[in-house]
Each structure stands twice: as C-alpha cells, then as structure tokens.
Design a protein around this motif. Sequence first.
Motif, PDB file in Angstrom:
ATOM      1  N   ASP A  92       0.813  -1.217   0.000  1.00 28.15           N
ATOM      2  CA  ASP A  92       0.000   0.000   0.000  1.00 28.15           C
ATOM      3  C   ASP A  92       0.844   1.264   0.000  1.00 28.15           C
ATOM      4  N   GLN A  93       2.148   1.139  -0.213  1.00 27.80           N
ATOM      5  CA  GLN A  93       3.026   2.307  -0.157  1.00 27.80           C
ATOM      6  C   GLN A  93       3.911   2.354  -1.398  1.00 27.80           C
ATOM      7  N   ARG A  94       4.207   3.563  -1.861  1.00 26.39           N
ATOM      8  CA  ARG A  94       5.154   3.731  -2.953  1.00 26.39           C
ATOM      9  C   ARG A  94       5.867   5.062  -2.796  1.00 26.39           C
ATOM     10  N   TRP A  95       7.080   5.103  -3.269  1.00 27.19           N
ATOM     11  CA  TRP A  95       7.860   6.325  -3.277  1.00 27.19           C
ATOM     12  C   TRP A  95       7.852   6.874  -4.701  1.00 27.19           C
ATOM     13  N   TRP A  96       8.605   7.957  -4.897  1.00 23.89           N
ATOM     14  CA  TRP A  96       8.648   8.599  -6.207  1.00 23.89           C
ATOM     15  C   TRP A  96      10.093   8.850  -6.600  1.00 23.89           C
ATOM     16  N   ALA A  97      10.427   8.454  -7.810  1.00 22.37           N
ATOM     17  CA  ALA A  97      11.761   8.703  -8.355  1.00 22.37           C
ATOM     18  C   ALA A  97      11.712   9.991  -9.164  1.00 22.37           C
ATOM     19  N   TRP A  98      12.514  10.978  -8.750  1.00 21.40           N
ATOM     20  CA  TRP A  98      12.601  12.264  -9.448  1.00 21.40           C
ATOM     21  C   TRP A  98      13.882  12.304 -10.265  1.00 21.40           C
ATOM     22  N   SER A  99      13.834  12.987 -11.386  1.00 22.63           N
ATOM     23  CA  SER A  99      15.036  13.137 -12.207  1.00 22.63           C
ATOM     24  C   SER A  99      15.186  14.581 -12.647  1.00 22.63           C
ATOM     25  N   VAL A 100      16.435  15.027 -12.704  1.00 22.82           N
ATOM     26  CA  VAL A 100      16.786  16.322 -13.292  1.00 22.82           C
ATOM     27  C   VAL A 100      17.836  16.035 -14.351  1.00 22.82           C
ATOM     28  N   THR A 101      17.578  16.463 -15.583  1.00 21.18           N
ATOM     29  CA  THR A 101      18.474  16.141 -16.683  1.00 21.18           C
ATOM     30  C   THR A 101      18.999  17.412 -17.336  1.00 21.18           C
ATOM     31  N   SER A 102      20.237  17.323 -17.765  1.00 17.65           N
ATOM     32  CA  SER A 102      20.826  18.347 -18.627  1.00 17.65           C
ATOM     33  C   SER A 102      21.367  17.626 -19.854  1.00 17.65           C
ATOM     34  N   ARG A 103      22.033  18.357 -20.717  1.00 18.58           N
ATOM     35  CA  ARG A 103      22.505  17.746 -21.956  1.00 18.58           C
ATOM     36  C   ARG A 103      23.480  16.592 -21.702  1.00 18.58           C
ATOM     37  N   ASN A 104      24.323  16.714 -20.678  1.00 19.60           N
ATOM     38  CA  ASN A 104      25.373  15.726 -20.439  1.00 19.60           C
ATOM     39  C   ASN A 104      25.286  15.057 -19.087  1.00 19.60           C
ATOM     40  N   ALA A 105      24.153  15.146 -18.414  1.00 21.41           N
ATOM     41  CA  ALA A 105      24.065  14.537 -17.086  1.00 21.41           C
ATOM     42  C   ALA A 105      22.615  14.264 -16.739  1.00 21.41           C
ATOM     43  N   VAL A 106      22.422  13.309 -15.838  1.00 18.01           N
ATOM     44  CA  VAL A 106      21.097  13.037 -15.287  1.00 18.01           C
ATOM     45  C   VAL A 106      21.278  12.678 -13.814  1.00 18.01           C
ATOM     46  N   TYR A 107      20.458  13.291 -12.970  1.00 17.90           N
ATOM     47  CA  TYR A 107      20.560  13.111 -11.525  1.00 17.90           C
ATOM     48  C   TYR A 107      19.215  12.606 -11.013  1.00 17.90           C
ATOM     49  N   ALA A 109      12.239   9.923  -3.432  1.00 14.73           N
ATOM     50  CA  ALA A 109      11.625  10.543  -2.257  1.00 14.73           C
ATOM     51  C   ALA A 109      10.341   9.811  -1.891  1.00 14.73           C
ATOM     52  N   LYS A 110       9.833  10.122  -0.707  1.00 16.08           N
ATOM     53  CA  LYS A 110       8.636   9.443  -0.221  1.00 16.08           C
ATOM     54  C   LYS A 110       7.344  10.065  -0.736  1.00 16.08           C
ATOM     55  N   SER A 111       7.428  11.216  -1.390  1.00 15.65           N
ATOM     56  CA  SER A 111       6.207  11.856  -1.869  1.00 15.65           C
ATOM     57  C   SER A 111       6.457  12.524  -3.212  1.00 15.65           C
ATOM     58  N   ARG A 112       5.382  13.113  -3.742  1.00 14.32           N
ATOM     59  CA  ARG A 112       5.423  13.774  -5.045  1.00 14.32           C
ATOM     60  C   ARG A 112       5.090  15.264  -4.898  1.00 14.32           C
ATOM     61  N   SER A 113       5.314  15.786  -3.721  1.00 11.83           N
ATOM     62  CA  SER A 113       4.912  17.160  -3.439  1.00 11.83           C
ATOM     63  C   SER A 113       5.920  18.157  -3.987  1.00 11.83           C
TER      64      SER A 113
END
Length: 535
Positions: free
Chosen positions: A279-294, A298-302
């Motif tokens: 009954d629980q899920r987390w959220w994978a966030w990504s920040v991308t640029s031309r030559n990198a992805v981070y 996190a536990k929420s989508r806020s």
Amino acid sequence: MELARETDLTILRAKAVIIERENGLLHRRLAVLSAELDKLRGAGADTLQVELELLTKQLATERKALYGRSSERRGRPDTAGEQPQTPEQSESSEQSEAAEQPGNGETKPTPQRGHGPTPQPNLPIVEQHYELTDEQRSCSACGGELQQWTGQFEDSEQVDVVQRSFCIVRQRRQKYRCKCGGCVRTAPGPVKLTQQGRYTLGFVAHLATAKYLDHLPLYRQTQQMARQGLAVTTSTLCDQLEELALLLRPSYQALHAEVIAEPVVGVDETPWPVLDKADQRWWAWSVTSRNAVYYRIAKSRSHRDADKILEGFSGVAVCDAYSAYPALRSARGAKGEKLALATCWAHARRRFVKAEQHQPQATAALEIIGRLYAVEAKAREFAEPGTQPWRDKLAELRATESVAALNDLDAWRASATAMPRSALGKAIKYLDNQRRGLRMFLRNPLIPLDNNDAERAMRGLALGRKNHYGSKSRGTTETAAILYSLLETAKRVGVEPEGYLCAAALAARETPLRVLTPSQYAAELAEAAARTPPS
C-alpha cells in the motif's frame, strides 16, 4: 518473489482504478445527458445529442486505453483502426508492387536482401591457424607432396564468446624485517572496496552495471554465478552495492551541482515501489541536462520534494503540467527566488492525437504543432546541436517560422468549437492553461520544445522497477539513486560505465572524499589520449 509480484500488480491496479474512475464520470455524464435529451424539445436537444455522441466515443477510447495497447501513433480520423504507413514503408510497398508488375516481357531482378556482416572495430582479434595433416598433403593430380604456399591463406571470421569465470586471487604480501628486530614491514596490497572486503572493485562495479544498467536483478545474478562455480547470496551482493554507493556519494553530490549549474534542465517523476509494503510507494525524481542526469527517490510527489531536487537551481525547468511545479515556482517567488517553467509540447500533442480519432478538427492543430518540430529539425540539419551556429540558426527560425505557426494555432483556436468535456475540449483547455509555459521556448534556443529527454531518462528506472520491483529499505533506495545517476550519466558523456565506476571508486578509496564525476572522467581520458603519441 510472490510478494514482489503482488506489489507490481498493485501499481497496475491503482492505474486501472484511476482510469475506471474517469470512465465512471463519463458514464454519469452520459446518464444526465440522456435524461435531459428525453425531456427537451427543439434545438437544445440537437446540442445534447452531439455531446452525447462525442462522450460515447470518448468512453470507448478510454476503455481501449485501459485494456488495449498504448501508442502515440496517429491514424487517419476516418480510419482510426488502421495503422498509417511511414514514408519509408510506403516507398517500400510501392517498390514491391512495381517489382511484381511485368513490364515489356521482362522480369525485374529481386533486390539483394541483408546488409552483410556488421563491422566489429572494438573486438580483439584472435588468430587461429589450420594446416593439412600429413595424409592430406598428397597431390590429387600427380600424387606428389604439397608444399606450403608462403603468405597465402584463405581467411574467414567468426564471432565467438569467451565465457567469464570467477577465481580466488590469493594475495600474499611479503613481510620484511630488520636484523635489529626494531622494524617489520609488509608489502602493500591492492586497493579494496572495504578494509576487510573479499570482493574486488572490478567485481562490484560489474555487479552494479548488471543491475542498474542492464536491469538484471541480484537473484538472477546469483543464479548465473552459481552455474559458474561462485556461491554467493543476494544479501552479500546487496551489501557490496551499498558499500560502493557510500564510497561514490561525494561524486553523486558533485553530479547534482553540475546539473543545477546548467541554465536549462528537464524535470520528471515516476512511481517507485516499496517491497513488502503493497500500500506504499515512493517517487523517483530526475533532473536532466545535456550531459548529465541526476536521480533522487523521495517518499512523496509534493512540491517540497521537487524543491529538494532543484535546490540551488534558478534557471528554466522544462516539465509537464503537474501541479507541484507551479506550486514550487510560487513558493520560490515568495522567497524572492527565480524559477521559470517551460511546458512540454509533446504533452499538448498527445491530447490532440487522442482527440483526432473522433474529432477531425484536431488534425489542423496537429499539423501546426508538426511545423514547430520541423523548425527544430531544420536547425539540426544546419549545425550540430549545442554549438553556437546551431543556437543562432534556431533563434532565427523560431523568431520567424515558429512564431508564424503559433499565430496560426491561435487563429485555429479562435474558430475551433468543442464540448468542454470532450477530448478536443480538454486538449484546447490544456493549450489555454499552459499558454505561458508553451511559449517559453521562444525566449532561449537552449529551451527544447518538449520534456522528452527527461522522460527518456526515466526508461532505465522503469525497466529496473519492473525487473527487481523497486527497493526494500531507505538504504537500498539511496543506493539505487546514486548508481543509476552515475551510470546513466556515464552513458551520456560517452565513457564505458563499468570502467568509470572502477575509476571513481579507486580514486575515492585512494584519496578519501575524492570526487570523480563522469564528465571529469571523460575529460581525463581525452587529456590522456591527447598526450599519447600516434602509433
């Protein structure tokens, strides 16, 4: 395993519930319209009849989206069940039909199929020599003895596989002592992942690459290793990955600094399941640029989690229309911080593709949006993306051709009519609500039309999520975020990912807190290649 599968099914059920909820709203609206239609007389009934028909078709489309295969390919509005051919497919079909038509009594030759062997410039070459036996060296013509023909061979090539194997490397470090008895010294050994570690850096780097880049779960890796003679448990392998991630954390943090230093980034998020907690899920966030992805999980989508992953960023973020991003922009603005949002044209296009099946008015909007993408393609043909000539050309084309396309889209919008709850009505509402963000790309050639790059960066996590069902603890979640970020970025900058992990871990072990991001590693390799004299 069964519990993990249940977790995966829970996510699918949740998606189904959302779509079924929307279908329920459509059903209730249909019931209301049907009741009103029975009561009304005159012109009002015609309007309700039109909306009733549109909602009926939209309901059928929603059900197809839930139970059928998803696709963004466009079919012709009057032949929605057919798949349109690409220009290449059409040309191939015409050539095939032409080849079957007899002309002047002649039969056209069948074109050669296949492309021949694929070149393999990166594979080492192992030569094997084959000679005739003594019995085979007799001449079939005169019975004399055949002599070697110097320098003459008949060559052919085959691709073979050298199976990996495991071994125990016994490291014997020689001890030394002085006759005086006052000094004993031991020869230094190889660098280890941990002080008492039993597995080499190369072993753990290969393990991480297999899981986070090739999406091979640890339990499958243990099965493969067992067939090759190595007995090891998944918990042991998991411990090794956590040690590697801990060692590479400074490089992971430096990667974040590299990404947010860019003037334009893409942002996206996707669910991340938690094992043993259906009954629980987390959220994978990504920040991308031309030559990198981070990545950060996190536990929420806020908007607070979006603020954390964009901490220190003050440029333009390309994103979808999810409400957390405008909320973040407002929160930053209240603190006097700058953050601009560029909305994704691909999301706008998808809505019109969906509407086109039943409302042909959407075709005109799709053609205009296609003109925006044609401008981007024209600039790529002129110069390499990212270069100054490309930026100048793209800015010029956008100021003329893209602006003209947007003016035509505004004119179409002014004349278009659609029921508010229909698919076309929702697509038009998206254009109205996101007008500011959709036109942000005109300000800077570095701002892309869409957020597809960030969405593509999520594919690796989606495949891994499907294969190894997410994470079980906070520690394994952080391990996944660190190793996914470094490996995916290594791919972007064009370095061998496993080799990068080995080099970064070795640098961090030899010099505590040493930072080596994939871009820094690529620069070091380029510098070393420049110093190496040509052979």
